[in-house]
Design an enzyme around this catalytic site. Structure first.
Site, mmCIF file in Angstrom:
data_model
loop_
_atom_site.group_PDB
_atom_site.id
_atom_site.type_symbol
_atom_site.label_atom_id
_atom_site.label_comp_id
_atom_site.label_asym_id
_atom_site.label_seq_id
_atom_site.Cartn_x
_atom_site.Cartn_y
_atom_site.Cartn_z
ATOM 1 N N ASP A 41 23.299 68.476 80.574
ATOM 2 C CA ASP A 41 23.202 69.206 81.833
ATOM 3 C C ASP A 41 23.880 70.562 81.639
ATOM 4 O O ASP A 41 23.252 71.531 81.241
ATOM 5 C CB ASP A 41 23.837 68.364 82.949
ATOM 6 C CG ASP A 41 23.739 69.013 84.320
ATOM 7 O OD1 ASP A 41 23.168 70.115 84.410
ATOM 8 O OD2 ASP A 41 24.233 68.434 85.300
ATOM 9 N N GLY B 23 24.594 55.858 78.114
ATOM 10 C CA GLY B 23 23.281 56.420 78.447
ATOM 11 C C GLY B 23 22.253 56.446 77.334
ATOM 12 O O GLY B 23 21.058 56.410 77.594
#
Ligand code: IMP
Ligand code: MG
Length: 179
Positions: free
Chosen positions: A100, A41
């Protein structure tokens, strides 16, 4: 399907310029900075970020997978790092795409810390602030909305990483089984 653009190219570029200036200042006297990207990512973010840092550095990557093809964290993190990459005595800057619930960082950081770096800091592009972390990243690109974001390196089932902006993904409605 992309529902809307959340951060466009210009906003991302401007923020990375500012991060690069702060990081350069912080590591000005380091001499041994290792920028360690979490694959996959972070690959686009890291590529832009290192070009905005004007002090000597080296680049390496590790992999940590926490998500399968679903959009809910599985809680499992598997870490792999080139055994030739030495962290001991070096200033390590871990670069991650998004935080997150913080589980990925919470699992990676102690493992890296145990490898004896001189310092260990974190720079994340996006922070959902879903929970308060025990240890917050020193640098955060943007606070992110509680949506599923893709593009600029972030994926959904390996798709959308190449988008030059960050968008939110419209997920199909969850159908609950009838009983
Ligand atoms: P955490 O462990 O709950 O902090 O989740 C962090 C990891 O989950 C990140 O490294 C991403 O790979 C993935 N992730 C979390 N939210 C998103 C999102 O909105 N889009 C894409 N990947 C996400
Ligand atoms: Mg990740």
């Amino acid at each position: 399907m992309i529902e809307r653009t959340v951060f466009d190219r210009a906003a991302i570029a401007a923020r990375i310029d500012a991060l690069g200036r702060e990081i350069s200042e912080y590591y000005r006297n380091s001499g041994d900075l290792l920028v360690l990207g979490v694959l996959k990512g972070s690959f686009i973010f890291l590529a832009d970020l290192v070009r905005s840092i004007d002090c000597p550095l080296r680049v390496d990557f590790l992999t940590a997978s926490s998500y399968g093809s679903g959009t809910v964290s599985s809680g499992e993190v598997v870490l792999s790092l080139d055994p030739r990459t030495k962290l001991s005595g070096r200033d390590v800057l871990l670069v991650e795409d998004i935080v997150d619930r913080g589980g990925t960082l919470e699992k990676i950081l102690p493992l890296l810390g145990a490898m004896g770096p001189k310092s260990l800091e974190v720079c994340v592009l996006l922070h959902k602030r879903s929970v308060v972390l025990e240890r917050e990243p020193r640098w955060v690109g943007f606070d992110a909305p509680p949506e599923f974001l893709v593009g600029y390196g972030l994926d959904h089932a390996e798709e959308y990483r190449h988008l030059p902006f960050i968008g939110s993904l419209k997920l199909p409605e969850m159908k609950l089984p009838k009983d």
